[in-house]
Design a protein around this motif. Sequence first.
Motif, PDB file in Angstrom:
ATOM      1  N   PHE A 116       0.896  -1.393   0.373  1.00 14.88           N
ATOM      2  CA  PHE A 116       0.285  -0.295   0.437  1.00 14.88           C
ATOM      3  C   PHE A 116       1.224   1.113   0.160  1.00 14.88           C
TER       4      PHE A 116
ATOM      5  N   LEU B 123       2.021   2.004  -3.563  1.00  7.24           N
ATOM      6  CA  LEU B 123       0.487   2.205  -4.536  1.00  7.24           C
ATOM      7  C   LEU B 123       0.521   3.828  -3.533  1.00  7.24           C
ATOM      8  N   ASN B 124       1.194   4.224  -2.683  1.00  8.28           N
ATOM      9  CA  ASN B 124       0.695   5.478  -2.932  1.00  8.28           C
ATOM     10  C   ASN B 124       1.663   6.415  -3.384  1.00  8.28           C
TER      11      ASN B 124
ATOM     12  N   PRO C 266      -3.925   8.414   0.655  1.00 10.95           N
ATOM     13  CA  PRO C 266      -3.998   6.832   0.663  1.00 10.95           C
ATOM     14  C   PRO C 266      -5.603   7.343   0.735  1.00 10.95           C
TER      15      PRO C 266
ATOM     16  N   VAL D  59      -6.112   6.345  -3.317  1.00 12.74           N
ATOM     17  CA  VAL D  59      -5.919   5.137  -2.797  1.00 12.74           C
ATOM     18  C   VAL D  59      -6.662   4.192  -3.481  1.00 12.74           C
ATOM     19  N   LEU D  60      -7.411   4.273  -1.651  1.00 11.32           N
ATOM     20  CA  LEU D  60      -8.422   3.600  -1.524  1.00 11.32           C
ATOM     21  C   LEU D  60      -9.809   3.495  -2.316  1.00 11.32           C
TER      22      LEU D  60
ATOM     23  N   LEU E  48      -9.426   1.892  -5.354  1.00 12.22           N
ATOM     24  CA  LEU E  48      -9.745   1.045  -5.682  1.00 12.22           C
ATOM     25  C   LEU E  48     -10.808   0.096  -5.554  1.00 12.22           C
TER      26      LEU E  48
END
Length: 344
Positions: free
Chosen positions: A33, A36-37, A45, A48-49, A52
């Motif tokens: 994670f 991904l950031n 974050p 990203v969430l 997703l």
Amino acid sequence: MNLDSLFDVQRKRNRHRYLIIGIFFFLIVVTFFISLNTGLTKLSPLEVLKTLVGSGTEQQSLILFEFRLPRIVIAVLVGAGLALSGCILQGISRNALADPGILGINSGAALMVVVFISFFPKTTDAPILLMPFLALIGGCATAIVIYALSYSKREGLMPQRLILNGIAVAAGISALITILTLRMDPFDYQFIAVWLAGKIWGTTWIHVLTLVPWVIVLFTFIFYKARMLDGLNFGEKLAIGMGVKVEKERFLLLGASVALASACVSVSGGIGFVGLVGPHLARQFVGNDHRFLLPLSALAGGLILLVADTIGRTILAPSEIHAGIMVAIIGAPYFLYLLARAKA
């Protein structure tokens, strides 16, 4: 100490090993994670969430699903594959310095990839799907040469000679690769130079789909052979006394190791030392029981390469330090440490 006490000690030891495996898995998820950031385009974050779960913008979805996510998945799979390959080589040779990069297997696989790129375009799907098979041919041919040079009818496989022959063969293959690159056009030459430096170049979902079948089949076979690797660790004579067909099992395990390393190299580039450092790190926590050593080696290798790739593409952004270079910064001193300890 009675039998019940021995069983209690073993159960506690196994619980500790499962805990360590769980911690490494958790570290991979956290690093996943974080990776991904991070990047040239910053995503929080929360963004990203949202992306997703399908609530991100079109640009955020493109960055996450088409650029970062496949590269991260490839890094974890390649790191795990190279570490598993190294763990097998160390087990069958009973040599702590065995590694697919040091033994020249990676170089052999790379040679076939270089030959292929020299004569065929690499932009279509078919060549990408063929590259693991071509890398396997190169890796197997190299492994056969090294094995033949290191085998004695009287003494069997000689671990020390295995390392020396591997280094020599790898040097010869590297020279041949250099010669082949001289006939390339500037674009292909630049690609090969970056690839050999250890850049994770397979960053699309087609590369992930190309590698995943190899990983699933070979991981399953290797974990099934965990007890066999334990038997080989006792030494050739004792293993034969236990009913193990030593040469047959060595050949099968060596083939699995070569195939796994070759498939990983075909989509990741020339990344070394993961197969050396990963198993050693795992062995410090769970010992030599391959039921635990194999999965922890895979997790350790995946974590090492993912951390290396994440740091390499962010520390000097927008420039990038290739993952192979970052791993070498860690792995080369560790290799020298192992050599010094072996002499002592």
